[in-house]
Write a protein that holds these residues in place. Structure first.
Motif, PDB file in Angstrom:
ATOM      1  N   HIS A 110       0.836  -1.209   0.000  1.00  0.00           N
ATOM      2  CA  HIS A 110       0.000   0.000   0.000  1.00  0.00           C
ATOM      3  C   HIS A 110       0.871   1.259   0.000  1.00  0.00           C
ATOM      4  O   HIS A 110       0.577   2.228  -0.721  1.00  0.00           O
ATOM      5  CB  HIS A 110      -0.909  -0.019   1.232  1.00  0.00           C
ATOM      6  CG  HIS A 110      -1.835   1.144   1.315  1.00  0.00           C
ATOM      7  ND1 HIS A 110      -2.940   1.276   0.498  1.00  0.00           N
ATOM      8  CD2 HIS A 110      -1.835   2.245   2.128  1.00  0.00           C
ATOM      9  CE1 HIS A 110      -3.575   2.408   0.798  1.00  0.00           C
ATOM     10  NE2 HIS A 110      -2.923   2.994   1.776  1.00  0.00           N
ATOM     11  N   ILE A 111       1.941   1.247   0.788  1.00  0.00           N
ATOM     12  CA  ILE A 111       2.848   2.400   0.867  1.00  0.00           C
ATOM     13  C   ILE A 111       3.493   2.673  -0.493  1.00  0.00           C
ATOM     14  O   ILE A 111       3.572   3.826  -0.951  1.00  0.00           O
ATOM     15  CB  ILE A 111       3.931   2.154   1.938  1.00  0.00           C
ATOM     16  CG1 ILE A 111       3.332   2.185   3.348  1.00  0.00           C
ATOM     17  CG2 ILE A 111       5.081   3.153   1.800  1.00  0.00           C
ATOM     18  CD1 ILE A 111       2.863   3.536   3.818  1.00  0.00           C
ATOM     19  N   TYR A 112       3.944   1.624  -1.170  1.00  0.00           N
ATOM     20  CA  TYR A 112       4.611   1.818  -2.467  1.00  0.00           C
ATOM     21  C   TYR A 112       3.612   2.158  -3.573  1.00  0.00           C
ATOM     22  O   TYR A 112       3.928   2.951  -4.473  1.00  0.00           O
ATOM     23  CB  TYR A 112       5.435   0.576  -2.843  1.00  0.00           C
ATOM     24  CG  TYR A 112       6.780   0.565  -2.158  1.00  0.00           C
ATOM     25  CD1 TYR A 112       7.886   1.206  -2.716  1.00  0.00           C
ATOM     26  CD2 TYR A 112       6.946  -0.055  -0.920  1.00  0.00           C
ATOM     27  CE1 TYR A 112       9.112   1.220  -2.074  1.00  0.00           C
ATOM     28  CE2 TYR A 112       8.165  -0.049  -0.263  1.00  0.00           C
ATOM     29  CZ  TYR A 112       9.247   0.592  -0.846  1.00  0.00           C
ATOM     30  OH  TYR A 112      10.457   0.615  -0.192  1.00  0.00           O
ATOM     31  N   HIS A 114       0.538   3.643  -3.179  1.00  0.00           N
ATOM     32  CA  HIS A 114      -0.304   4.819  -2.943  1.00  0.00           C
ATOM     33  C   HIS A 114       0.431   6.012  -2.322  1.00  0.00           C
ATOM     34  O   HIS A 114      -0.114   7.117  -2.305  1.00  0.00           O
ATOM     35  CB  HIS A 114      -1.498   4.442  -2.060  1.00  0.00           C
ATOM     36  CG  HIS A 114      -2.398   3.425  -2.686  1.00  0.00           C
ATOM     37  ND1 HIS A 114      -3.353   3.756  -3.622  1.00  0.00           N
ATOM     38  CD2 HIS A 114      -2.481   2.078  -2.536  1.00  0.00           C
ATOM     39  CE1 HIS A 114      -3.989   2.668  -4.014  1.00  0.00           C
ATOM     40  NE2 HIS A 114      -3.480   1.627  -3.376  1.00  0.00           N
ATOM     41  N   HIS A 115       1.632   5.812  -1.831  1.00  0.00           N
ATOM     42  CA  HIS A 115       2.378   6.917  -1.207  1.00  0.00           C
ATOM     43  C   HIS A 115       3.764   7.099  -1.807  1.00  0.00           C
ATOM     44  O   HIS A 115       4.571   7.861  -1.285  1.00  0.00           O
ATOM     45  CB  HIS A 115       2.490   6.699   0.302  1.00  0.00           C
ATOM     46  CG  HIS A 115       1.161   6.714   1.005  1.00  0.00           C
ATOM     47  ND1 HIS A 115       0.443   7.873   1.215  1.00  0.00           N
ATOM     48  CD2 HIS A 115       0.416   5.698   1.524  1.00  0.00           C
ATOM     49  CE1 HIS A 115      -0.682   7.577   1.853  1.00  0.00           C
ATOM     50  NE2 HIS A 115      -0.731   6.268   2.042  1.00  0.00           N
ATOM     51  N   GLY A 116       4.039   6.388  -2.896  1.00  0.00           N
ATOM     52  CA  GLY A 116       5.311   6.568  -3.590  1.00  0.00           C
ATOM     53  C   GLY A 116       6.487   5.854  -2.965  1.00  0.00           C
ATOM     54  O   GLY A 116       7.623   6.017  -3.411  1.00  0.00           O
ATOM     55  N   ILE A 121       7.523   9.536   2.270  1.00  0.00           N
ATOM     56  CA  ILE A 121       6.788   9.808   3.504  1.00  0.00           C
ATOM     57  C   ILE A 121       7.690  10.526   4.511  1.00  0.00           C
ATOM     58  O   ILE A 121       7.298  11.530   5.116  1.00  0.00           O
ATOM     59  CB  ILE A 121       6.234   8.505   4.106  1.00  0.00           C
ATOM     60  CG1 ILE A 121       5.188   7.904   3.170  1.00  0.00           C
ATOM     61  CG2 ILE A 121       5.622   8.770   5.487  1.00  0.00           C
ATOM     62  CD1 ILE A 121       4.692   6.539   3.615  1.00  0.00           C
ATOM     63  N   THR A 137       3.853  10.363  11.564  1.00  0.00           N
ATOM     64  CA  THR A 137       3.026  10.374  10.354  1.00  0.00           C
ATOM     65  C   THR A 137       3.118   9.045   9.618  1.00  0.00           C
ATOM     66  O   THR A 137       2.119   8.504   9.141  1.00  0.00           O
ATOM     67  CB  THR A 137       3.468  11.512   9.420  1.00  0.00           C
ATOM     68  OG1 THR A 137       3.270  12.767  10.082  1.00  0.00           O
ATOM     69  CG2 THR A 137       2.674  11.503   8.119  1.00  0.00           C
ATOM     70  N   PHE A 138       4.334   8.523   9.535  1.00  0.00           N
ATOM     71  CA  PHE A 138       4.523   7.228   8.884  1.00  0.00           C
ATOM     72  C   PHE A 138       3.685   6.150   9.560  1.00  0.00           C
ATOM     73  O   PHE A 138       3.040   5.341   8.886  1.00  0.00           O
ATOM     74  CB  PHE A 138       5.996   6.824   8.903  1.00  0.00           C
ATOM     75  CG  PHE A 138       6.225   5.398   8.492  1.00  0.00           C
ATOM     76  CD1 PHE A 138       6.123   5.019   7.167  1.00  0.00           C
ATOM     77  CD2 PHE A 138       6.513   4.422   9.446  1.00  0.00           C
ATOM     78  CE1 PHE A 138       6.304   3.692   6.792  1.00  0.00           C
ATOM     79  CE2 PHE A 138       6.698   3.102   9.074  1.00  0.00           C
ATOM     80  CZ  PHE A 138       6.597   2.734   7.747  1.00  0.00           C
ATOM     81  N   LEU A 141       0.071   6.370   8.478  1.00  0.00           N
ATOM     82  CA  LEU A 141      -0.140   5.899   7.106  1.00  0.00           C
ATOM     83  C   LEU A 141       0.044   4.388   7.007  1.00  0.00           C
ATOM     84  O   LEU A 141      -0.678   3.706   6.268  1.00  0.00           O
ATOM     85  CB  LEU A 141       0.826   6.607   6.158  1.00  0.00           C
ATOM     86  CG  LEU A 141       0.634   8.120   6.019  1.00  0.00           C
ATOM     87  CD1 LEU A 141       1.722   8.716   5.131  1.00  0.00           C
ATOM     88  CD2 LEU A 141      -0.747   8.451   5.463  1.00  0.00           C
ATOM     89  N   GLU A 144      -3.160   2.499   8.084  1.00  0.00           N
ATOM     90  CA  GLU A 144      -4.459   2.985   7.616  1.00  0.00           C
ATOM     91  C   GLU A 144      -5.302   1.879   6.978  1.00  0.00           C
ATOM     92  O   GLU A 144      -6.464   2.097   6.664  1.00  0.00           O
ATOM     93  CB  GLU A 144      -4.296   4.174   6.663  1.00  0.00           C
ATOM     94  CG  GLU A 144      -3.546   3.897   5.378  1.00  0.00           C
ATOM     95  CD  GLU A 144      -3.323   5.176   4.566  1.00  0.00           C
ATOM     96  OE1 GLU A 144      -3.730   6.262   5.024  1.00  0.00           O
ATOM     97  OE2 GLU A 144      -2.732   5.082   3.478  1.00  0.00           O
TER      98      GLU A 144
END
Length: 254
Positions: A110-112, A114-116, A121, A137-138, A141, A144
């Protein structure tokens, strides 16, 4: 010791321990097995996540973990299927189990996607002087997606009082200079000046003996105090002293 004497002493110890031979008995050897940026990031993050307890056990279990990911962590993260996650169920390192690992793999995809990736981050979330807000913050995310509450304990939150030793260690690996052959300098948008020392029992005890730290608990307040004092010794690369504090504590029983 005077401040000048302390700086010279710690500079010498940092230089002594920041050497490739350091990797022979350190979990950081795991991401050094890879050459692709994303493989290094993911293997480093997962290895740091289980980096507590006996270092030999950490290395053995991190090696086993990489094997479960077919020794291609980025490809596994992006392209795994549900039955691939089922194969991770037997994994365990202390309180980190296969269920936790399965969520970590899902969350990393999901991180790669949807968040690049991991780097943006932390780069976008960095504060003027510190990365502790970015770590918080990380964590938001990262969790989530639907998950078991128990899994949250494996990513610390500095804004809730944690020294966040393992994730600060991971950030040191990613950000600091690679010239000594130990850390990677993969992430170019974060200056080493903003890194925080991975504070644990060893580094904390040595820091107190050297009067770099007064607070008794190894928590977020202690980390802020230690960071402040290390930045006075080297404003541009304060976390190089992690090698000195760790080496003095673990290898020299200082």
């Amino acid at each position: 010791m005077t401040k000048g004497e302390l700086k010279r002493f710690l500079d010498e110890k940092a230089a002594e321990y920041e050497h490739p031979k350091f990797l022979e008995a350190d979990p950081l050897q795991i991401p050094h097995r890879f050459s692709k940026k994303e493989d290094i990031e993911i293997s480093g993050f997962l290895t740091a996540t289980i980096s507590w307890g006996n270092r030999k056990s950490i290395i053995n279990n991190a090696s086993r973990l990489m094997g479960l990911l077919d020794n291609s962590p980025y490809d596994f993260v992006l392209n795994h299927h549900k039955n691939d996650l089922d194969a991770l169920n037997p994994f365990v390192h202390r309180t980190f189990n296969g269920q936790d690992l399965g969520y970590f793999i899902t969350a990393l995809r999901h991180i790669y996607n949807h968040h690049g990736g991991l780097e943006p981050i932390f780069s976008l979330g960095q504060g003027q002087k510190s990365l502790q807000g970015a770590i918080s913050t990380f964590k938001q995310l990262f969790f989530e997606l639907p998950h078991e509450v128990r899994t949250q304990k494996h990513v610390s939150d500095p804004l809730k009082g944690s020294a966040a030793k393992r994730i600060n260690m991971f950030l040191r690996w990613m950000v600091r200079s690679s010239m000594k052959g130990v850390d990677f300098n993969l992430w170019k948008e974060i200056p080493p000046a903003k890194l925080s020392c991975p504070l644990d029992v060893h580094s904390g005890n040595v820091a107190r003996k050297l009067k770099l730290l007064k607070r008794k608990q190894n928590d977020a307040k202690a980390l802020a105090e230690l960071d402040d004092n290390l930045r006075k010794l080297d404003p541009l690369d304060p976390v190089k002293y992690d090698f000195a504090l760790f080496g003095l504590g673990v290898f020299e029983k200082f």
